[in-house]
Design an enzyme around this catalytic site. Structure first.
Site, PDB file in Angstrom:
ATOM      1  N   ASN A  56       1.083  -2.813  -6.467  1.00 23.51           N
ATOM      2  CA  ASN A  56       0.883  -1.533  -5.852  1.00 23.51           C
ATOM      3  C   ASN A  56       1.855  -1.070  -4.924  1.00 23.51           C
ATOM      4  O   ASN A  56       1.374  -0.419  -3.949  1.00 23.51           O
ATOM      5  CB  ASN A  56      -0.813  -1.013  -5.794  1.00 23.51           C
ATOM      6  CG  ASN A  56      -1.119   0.423  -5.605  1.00 23.51           C
ATOM      7  OD1 ASN A  56      -1.486   0.878  -4.896  1.00 23.51           O
ATOM      8  ND2 ASN A  56      -0.880   0.800  -6.888  1.00 23.51           N
ATOM      9  N   LEU A  57       3.235  -1.184  -5.453  1.00 23.70           N
ATOM     10  CA  LEU A  57       4.170  -1.028  -4.433  1.00 23.70           C
ATOM     11  C   LEU A  57       4.372   0.476  -3.997  1.00 23.70           C
ATOM     12  O   LEU A  57       4.314   1.206  -4.929  1.00 23.70           O
ATOM     13  CB  LEU A  57       5.248  -1.743  -5.070  1.00 23.70           C
ATOM     14  CG  LEU A  57       5.223  -3.122  -5.208  1.00 23.70           C
ATOM     15  CD1 LEU A  57       6.341  -3.651  -5.953  1.00 23.70           C
ATOM     16  CD2 LEU A  57       4.746  -3.889  -4.187  1.00 23.70           C
ATOM     17  N   HIS A  58       4.681   0.683  -2.863  1.00 23.60           N
ATOM     18  CA  HIS A  58       5.029   2.068  -2.398  1.00 23.60           C
ATOM     19  C   HIS A  58       6.487   2.006  -1.718  1.00 23.60           C
ATOM     20  O   HIS A  58       6.784   0.686  -1.570  1.00 23.60           O
ATOM     21  CB  HIS A  58       3.953   2.550  -1.703  1.00 23.60           C
ATOM     22  CG  HIS A  58       3.349   1.935  -0.373  1.00 23.60           C
ATOM     23  ND1 HIS A  58       4.454   1.327   0.496  1.00 23.60           N
ATOM     24  CD2 HIS A  58       2.178   1.186  -0.356  1.00 23.60           C
ATOM     25  CE1 HIS A  58       3.526   0.679   1.200  1.00 23.60           C
ATOM     26  NE2 HIS A  58       2.369   0.455   0.702  1.00 23.60           N
TER      27      HIS A  58
ATOM     28  N   HIS B 231       6.776  -0.904   0.756  1.00 24.38           N
ATOM     29  CA  HIS B 231       7.024  -2.458  -0.042  1.00 24.38           C
ATOM     30  C   HIS B 231       8.580  -2.556   0.031  1.00 24.38           C
ATOM     31  O   HIS B 231       9.429  -3.394   0.035  1.00 24.38           O
ATOM     32  CB  HIS B 231       6.405  -2.515  -1.143  1.00 24.38           C
ATOM     33  CG  HIS B 231       4.955  -2.817  -0.939  1.00 24.38           C
ATOM     34  ND1 HIS B 231       4.106  -1.891  -1.320  1.00 24.38           N
ATOM     35  CD2 HIS B 231       4.219  -3.721  -0.326  1.00 24.38           C
ATOM     36  CE1 HIS B 231       2.643  -1.965  -1.091  1.00 24.38           C
ATOM     37  NE2 HIS B 231       2.884  -3.395  -0.386  1.00 24.38           N
TER      38      HIS B 231
ATOM     39  N   GLN C 268      -1.510  -9.485  11.341  1.00 23.01           N
ATOM     40  CA  GLN C 268      -1.246 -10.440  10.271  1.00 23.01           C
ATOM     41  C   GLN C 268       0.250 -10.869  10.777  1.00 23.01           C
ATOM     42  O   GLN C 268       0.519 -12.046  10.484  1.00 23.01           O
ATOM     43  CB  GLN C 268      -1.084  -9.571   8.964  1.00 23.01           C
ATOM     44  CG  GLN C 268      -0.257 -10.504   7.907  1.00 23.01           C
ATOM     45  CD  GLN C 268      -0.432  -9.906   6.555  1.00 23.01           C
ATOM     46  OE1 GLN C 268      -1.475 -10.026   5.915  1.00 23.01           O
ATOM     47  NE2 GLN C 268       0.646  -9.136   6.202  1.00 23.01           N
TER      48      GLN C 268
ATOM     49  N   VAL D  60       6.846   2.279   7.542  1.00 27.57           N
ATOM     50  CA  VAL D  60       7.228   3.409   6.636  1.00 27.57           C
ATOM     51  C   VAL D  60       6.218   4.460   6.537  1.00 27.57           C
ATOM     52  O   VAL D  60       5.009   4.085   6.267  1.00 27.57           O
ATOM     53  CB  VAL D  60       7.674   3.061   5.274  1.00 27.57           C
ATOM     54  CG1 VAL D  60       8.191   4.291   4.590  1.00 27.57           C
ATOM     55  CG2 VAL D  60       8.995   2.148   5.352  1.00 27.57           C
TER      56      VAL D  60
ATOM     57  N   LEU E   4       2.428   4.431   5.089  1.00 23.47           N
ATOM     58  CA  LEU E   4       2.249   4.036   3.715  1.00 23.47           C
ATOM     59  C   LEU E   4       1.181   2.709   3.726  1.00 23.47           C
ATOM     60  O   LEU E   4       1.472   1.846   4.369  1.00 23.47           O
ATOM     61  CB  LEU E   4       3.475   3.907   2.989  1.00 23.47           C
ATOM     62  CG  LEU E   4       4.499   5.209   2.995  1.00 23.47           C
ATOM     63  CD1 LEU E   4       5.563   4.934   2.152  1.00 23.47           C
ATOM     64  CD2 LEU E   4       3.621   6.552   2.748  1.00 23.47           C
TER      65      LEU E   4
ATOM     66  N   SER F 168      -1.189   1.047   0.263  1.00 20.18           N
ATOM     67  CA  SER F 168      -1.732   1.046  -1.210  1.00 20.18           C
ATOM     68  C   SER F 168      -3.240   1.494  -1.135  1.00 20.18           C
ATOM     69  O   SER F 168      -3.751   2.232  -1.862  1.00 20.18           O
ATOM     70  CB  SER F 168      -1.851  -0.209  -1.552  1.00 20.18           C
ATOM     71  OG  SER F 168      -0.694  -0.841  -1.831  1.00 20.18           O
TER      72      SER F 168
HETATM   73  O1  PAF Z   1       0.201  -7.822   3.468  1.00 24.97           O
HETATM   74  C1  PAF Z   1      -0.146  -8.113   2.348  1.00 24.97           C
HETATM   75  O2  PAF Z   1       0.026  -7.498   1.367  1.00 24.97           O
HETATM   76  C2  PAF Z   1      -1.089  -9.427   2.174  1.00 24.97           C
HETATM   77  O3  PAF Z   1      -1.868  -9.809   3.361  1.00 24.97           O
HETATM   78  C3  PAF Z   1      -0.050 -10.596   1.966  1.00 24.97           C
HETATM   79  C4  PAF Z   1       0.835 -10.926   2.990  1.00 24.97           C
HETATM   80  C5  PAF Z   1       0.817 -10.464   0.672  1.00 24.97           C
HETATM   81  C6  PAF Z   1      -0.872 -11.688   1.694  1.00 24.97           C
HETATM   82  O4  PAF Z   1      -1.691 -11.710   0.540  1.00 24.97           O
END
Ligand code: PAF
Length: 294
Positions: free
Chosen positions: A32-34, A37, A154, A177, A185, A187
């Site tokens: 679900n890229l924006h 990403h 994370q 971003v 931004l 998802s």
């Molecule tokens: O940040 C994310 O989108 C997720 O936590 C990741 C790092 C892809 C792991 O599933």
């Protein structure tokens, strides 16, 4: 040309000939890229010859009652976006391939850091992130991996895992971003109704307001032994403002940039404000680093 691989073995086979003389970058995503990403992919290209973007909605990082089933899966649109910026490989494995046994008995636990901040309301989340990122590191074996600073905690956990498990991978971080109105931004922004979307930038505005106050240092560094309670009163004021705008704040904390607690506001000057807040069905994250004047 962008090639999509849907099995671990096919990805390993296709990467093998590149390993001798090419640098490989991994950008892990859940799809679900924006534009956020895409900025990671563009940064990855500056660090490597070959870029692999993984798209995998990782079930082990979703807790009970969370949005695993409704999380948007948009592989076709994602593929077009990645092709438009010349991504080399998309790795979109099945759940069965990634997890022959689910839940997997093997775990990657990052300890204390996983139980704080987001970990308080999502107690198993970072265990799932640690496991899937370790698996992706083993499958892709990249030279470099790129993660966004929006997920500040994370990122810290992944750096710790890479250090403690001796992954020979450079962990590169990319700035948040934002939309024109300041909303980071994500998802999950698409869970917002139109009214909620108009309220959403308040989170960034309040974090920025708090950052400005901290940067001035007036409330903190001119204060005496009460300075930690003054800091807490500034935080409480921001929480009130955010809640009054219509959010339900999960947490808003100020930490040292390495995520340690602030012990002395006259010495701890490289700080980060971190927040998570619910707005309707969306749990939004934001953070801002701030250098406090001494
Ligand atoms: O940040 C994310 O989108 C997720 O936590 C990741 C790092 C892809 C792991 O599933």
């Amino acid at each position: 040309m962008t090639t999509t691989l849907t099995s671990i073995q096919s990805l390993r086979d296709i990467l093998k000939p590149h390993r001798a003389n090419k640098r490989i970058a991994l950008v892990p995503t859940m799809g679900n890229l924006h534009d956020g990403h895409l900025s990671l992919v563009k940064l990855a290209k500056q660090h490597a010859d070959i870029v692999v973007v993984s798209i995998f909605v990782n079930p082990t990082q979703f807790g009970e009652g969370e949005d695993l089933d409704s999380y948007p899966r948009t592989l076709e649109a994602d593929t077009q976006k990645l092709a438009s910026i010349d991504t080399n490989y998309i790795f979109a494995p099945s759940v069965d391939d990634m997890y022959p046994v689910l839940p997997p008995p093997t775990q990657v636990l990052a300890g204390d850091i996983s139980t704080q901040l987001c970990g308080k309301s999502r107690p198993t989340h970072f265990d799932g992130v640690g496991l899937v990122v370790s698996k992706l590191f083993n499958i892709v074996a990249p030279d470099v991996a790129v993660f966004g600073q929006k997920d500040y905690q994370q990122l810290a956990i992944i750096r710790q895992i890479a250090r403690d498990l001796s992954y020979d991978i450079d962990i590169v971080s990319a700035p948040i971003v934002r939309a024109d109105d300041g909303l980071a931004l994500s998802s999950r922004n698409q869970y917002l109704t139109a009214t909620e979307r108009s309220i959403a930038p308040t989170l960034h505005q309040e974090v920025t307001r708090l950052a400005e106050k901290l940067a001035q240092g007036v409330h903190i560094n001119n204060a005496s032994e009460t300075d930690l309670s003054l800091l807490q009163s500034l935080i409480d004021e921001s929480i009130t403002q955010i809640n009054e705008a219509g959010f339900k704040v999960d947490y808003l904390e100020v930490r040292q940039q390495n995520l340690q607690d602030i012990t002395n506001t006259k010495q701890d000057t490289a700080l980060v404000i971190l927040t998570a807040a619910w707005l309707g069905k969306a749990r939004l994250l934001d953070n801002q680093q701030v250098q406090v004047a001494v």
